[in-house]
Write a protein that holds these residues in place. Structure first.
Motif, short mmCIF file in Angstrom:
data_model
loop_
_atom_site.label_atom_id
_atom_site.label_comp_id
_atom_site.label_asym_id
_atom_site.label_seq_id
_atom_site.Cartn_x
_atom_site.Cartn_y
_atom_site.Cartn_z
N TYR A 54 37.79 30.46 49.39
CA TYR A 54 36.84 29.35 49.47
C TYR A 54 35.44 29.84 49.87
CZ TYR A 54 40.70 26.07 48.98
OH TYR A 54 41.76 25.35 48.50
N PHE A 55 35.35 31.13 50.15
CA PHE A 55 34.06 31.71 50.52
C PHE A 55 33.72 32.84 49.54
CE2 PHE A 55 36.02 30.03 54.37
CZ PHE A 55 35.00 29.23 54.86
N TYR A 56 32.44 33.10 49.39
CA TYR A 56 32.02 34.19 48.52
C TYR A 56 32.54 35.51 49.08
CZ TYR A 56 29.11 37.19 45.64
OH TYR A 56 28.68 38.14 44.76
N ASP A 57 33.13 36.33 48.21
CA ASP A 57 33.70 37.59 48.67
C ASP A 57 33.46 38.66 47.60
OD1 ASP A 57 35.17 39.73 49.49
OD2 ASP A 57 37.05 38.63 49.81
N GLY A 58 32.35 39.37 47.77
CA GLY A 58 31.95 40.37 46.78
C GLY A 58 32.92 41.54 46.67
N GLN A 59 33.80 41.70 47.68
CA GLN A 59 34.76 42.80 47.64
C GLN A 59 36.06 42.41 46.93
OE1 GLN A 59 33.71 45.81 48.85
NE2 GLN A 59 31.83 44.62 49.07
N LYS A 60 36.27 41.11 46.76
CA LYS A 60 37.56 40.69 46.19
C LYS A 60 37.35 39.67 45.06
CE LYS A 60 42.20 39.35 47.68
NZ LYS A 60 42.96 38.65 48.72
N SER A 61 37.40 38.38 45.37
CA SER A 61 37.32 37.36 44.32
C SER A 61 36.06 37.49 43.48
CB SER A 61 37.34 35.96 44.96
OG SER A 61 38.56 35.69 45.58
N ASP A 62 34.97 37.90 44.11
CA ASP A 62 33.68 37.87 43.42
C ASP A 62 33.21 39.24 42.95
OD1 ASP A 62 32.89 34.95 43.62
OD2 ASP A 62 33.44 35.39 45.68
N LYS A 63 34.16 40.16 42.80
CA LYS A 63 33.79 41.45 42.20
C LYS A 63 33.29 41.21 40.78
CE LYS A 63 37.48 44.13 43.35
NZ LYS A 63 38.31 45.33 43.43
N GLN A 64 32.39 42.05 40.34
CA GLN A 64 31.81 41.88 39.01
C GLN A 64 32.91 41.84 37.93
OE1 GLN A 64 28.57 41.26 38.60
NE2 GLN A 64 29.00 40.88 36.42
N GLY A 65 32.89 40.79 37.15
CA GLY A 65 33.83 40.68 36.03
C GLY A 65 35.21 40.17 36.39
N ALA A 103 36.02 35.19 40.01
CA ALA A 103 34.62 35.00 40.38
C ALA A 103 34.08 33.69 39.84
CB ALA A 103 33.79 36.17 39.84
N ILE A 104 33.04 33.19 40.51
CA ILE A 104 32.40 31.96 40.05
C ILE A 104 31.45 32.29 38.90
CG2 ILE A 104 30.86 30.06 40.68
CD1 ILE A 104 33.55 29.86 42.05
N THR A 105 31.58 31.52 37.83
CA THR A 105 30.61 31.66 36.74
C THR A 105 29.96 30.30 36.48
OG1 THR A 105 32.28 31.25 35.03
CG2 THR A 105 31.83 33.55 35.58
N GLU A 106 28.68 30.38 36.16
CA GLU A 106 27.97 29.20 35.65
C GLU A 106 27.90 29.42 34.14
OE1 GLU A 106 23.82 28.72 36.65
OE2 GLU A 106 24.13 26.54 36.74
#
Ligand code: CA
Length: 477
Positions: free
Chosen positions: A165-176, A180-183
């Motif tokens: 539920y939080f931004y996590d660049g190391q896990k859910s929000d890794k590039q690709g 990750a959240i996409t607009e």
């Protein structure tokens, strides 16, 4: 239940549906040309009893309850699958997802909803609607199957089945990453708590599209695991036995409240058709309760597929009512299309029916006489009051729900006629389906089978997920 206005009284009952559908007729009455906005609020893994309007005493949902009070609450409404992906595939197409092989949850390398299926978004686009999806997709993350490619003008959310539920660049929000959240097609970051942001993005979309009819599919991951909440929301429920779920539900309610407030502010709430439901029953791992139903997410007992469900449309449907007829989430598609244009039901061989005649009092009784469920080796049938659960390699069980909503009294040996009837109905329905295009693998398959066996025998389940059960013990079924 329809609020009769003067023009309706003059024109009589036949006109009623035309006006409900927002269309003029040949009577010379002033046409009501404004199509209703349509919103599907699809929450994730919420328990049958976990909203105030469903009787919860300890979870607080004042905004959702207020919305429900202005609409019609369904007491016998069912999703078409007891897990996320296939349930959404049914809602998205208005058809049993087994017709096109979307029977089990997809993985990243699965396809999505068959390209020959016309989604509710594509159908409404043909009616002139601006369309948007927010939140969890779980209907295929490969090119061609993503929201913007299946009828949605705008998308802000994630393609997979769950995430932080939080931004996590190391896990859910890794590039690709599909979590990750996409607009639309572009990966974006976000601040704060995801449920809040999903509410904000829907409010933004309403602001930009307030002058034209719009369709919003709002599908937050709340209250699916992981059990993550904001610190300030957790503080509100300090000492609560279900603190995390209570805080996550409170945030969900706040986001719904913000969406409704925006509709009110713009004068749009009256002519917006809103559906609210959970995509499946409360899960075994998110503190939810499906009381008084038996079972939970992933199995064929009522707790798996009978869900909280209400419909509001303030200008056309009298609020404060309860509807007891047998209803399906597949009906959302037909109802929405009917509201958008009663003359043009796009799509082929829809399995749902329009609920509008039932909501306006034009029709009484059950929208469906029969409903069916199947995921791989587990299936169920509902015919009238009777319910059959059929699991590979186990004796089938039969219940009469009007006497036994909790599904504890197996009538299979006492009522062979109904056992045979429901088995036969299930087999007939299966003739119209195809084999699943993918399954969920041997571990989930085995655990799900064991859960069914335990519940059919009215005993405590041995394990809720593969992590609870060592792999070397799983071969003895
Ligand atoms: Ca779900």
């Amino acid at each position: 239940m329809l609020k009769i206005n003067n023009s309706l009284k003059l024109a009589g009952g036949i006109l009623a549906l035309s006006v409900v559908a927002g269309y003029s007729c040949s009577s010379g009455e002033k046409p009501n040309s404004k199509k209703p906005n349509i919103i599907v609020l699809l929450v994730d893994d919420a328990g049958y009893a976990d909203f105030g309007f469903m009787g919860s005493a300890d979870l607080k949902t004042p905004n959702i309850d207020k919305l429900a009070a202005g609409g019609v609450i369904f007491t016998d409404a069912h999703v078409s699958a007891t897990v996320c992906g296939p349930s959404r595939a049914g809602i998205m197409t208005g058809r049993y997802q087994q017709r096109f092989g979307f029977e089990c949850n997809p993985s990243s390398d699965s396809c999505g909803v068959d390209m020959n299926e016309l989604t509710i978004a594509s159908a409404l686009k043909k009616e002139g609607y601006a369309t948007a999806a927010f939140g969890k997709w779980h209907l295929g993350d490969q090119p061609g199957y993503r929201p913007n490619e299946r009828g949605f003008d705008y998308y802000w959310g994630f393609l997979s089945g769950s995430r932080s539920y939080f931004y996590d660049g190391q896990k859910s929000d890794k590039q690709g990453d599909p979590h990750a959240i996409t607009e639309n097609f572009n990966q974006v970051s976000f601040e704060g708590y995801l449920t809040d942001r999903l509410g904000d993005r829907a409010v933004d979309f309403i602001e930009k599209n307030k002058d034209n009819p719009f369709f919003i599919y709002w599908a937050p991951n709340a209250v699916h695991t992981p059990m993550e909440a904001k610190t300030e929301d957790l503080a509100l429920f300090d000492g609560h036995p279900r603190q995390k779920l209570a805080a996550m539900t409170w945030a969900l309610d706040r986001a719904v409240g913000n969406i409704v407030e925006k509709l009110k502010k713009e004068g749009l709430l009256e002519n917006t058709l809103i559906f609210f439901l959970s995509d499946n029953g409360g899960a075994a791992n998110n503190q939810s309760t499906n009381f008084p139903l038996k079972g939970f997410k992933g199995n064929k007992f009522e707790g798996g597929h009978r869900v909280p469900f209400f419909v509001t449309w303030a200008s056309e449907i009298k609020g404060g009512e309860t509807f007891k007829g047998l209803t399906s989430s597949l009906d959302i598609y037909s109802t929405a299309l009917h509201a958008a244009n009663e003359k043009n039901l796009h799509g082929k061989n829809l399995d749902g029916v329009s609920l509008i005649p039932y909501l306006t009092g034009k029709k009484q009784g059950d929208p469906h006489q029969k409903l069916f469920w199947r995921k791989d080796k587990m299936a169920a049938a509902r015919v009238g009051d009777h319910k059959l659960i059929r699991v590979e390699k186990l004796p089938s069980v039969l219940y009469k729900l009007s006497d036994d909503l909790g599904e504890t009294g197996n009538l299979a040996s006492k009522d062979p006629e109904h056992l045979q009837l429901l088995n036969s109905e299930l087999k007939n329905w299966e003739k119209e389906t195809i084999a699943p295009l993918w399954t969920e693998g041997v571990q989930w398959d085995t655990i799900t089978w064991m859960i069914h066996q335990d519940l059919m025998l009215n005993r405590k389940v041995r394990a809720n997920d593969p992590g609870q059960f060592k792999k070397d013990k799983m071969n003895g079924r």
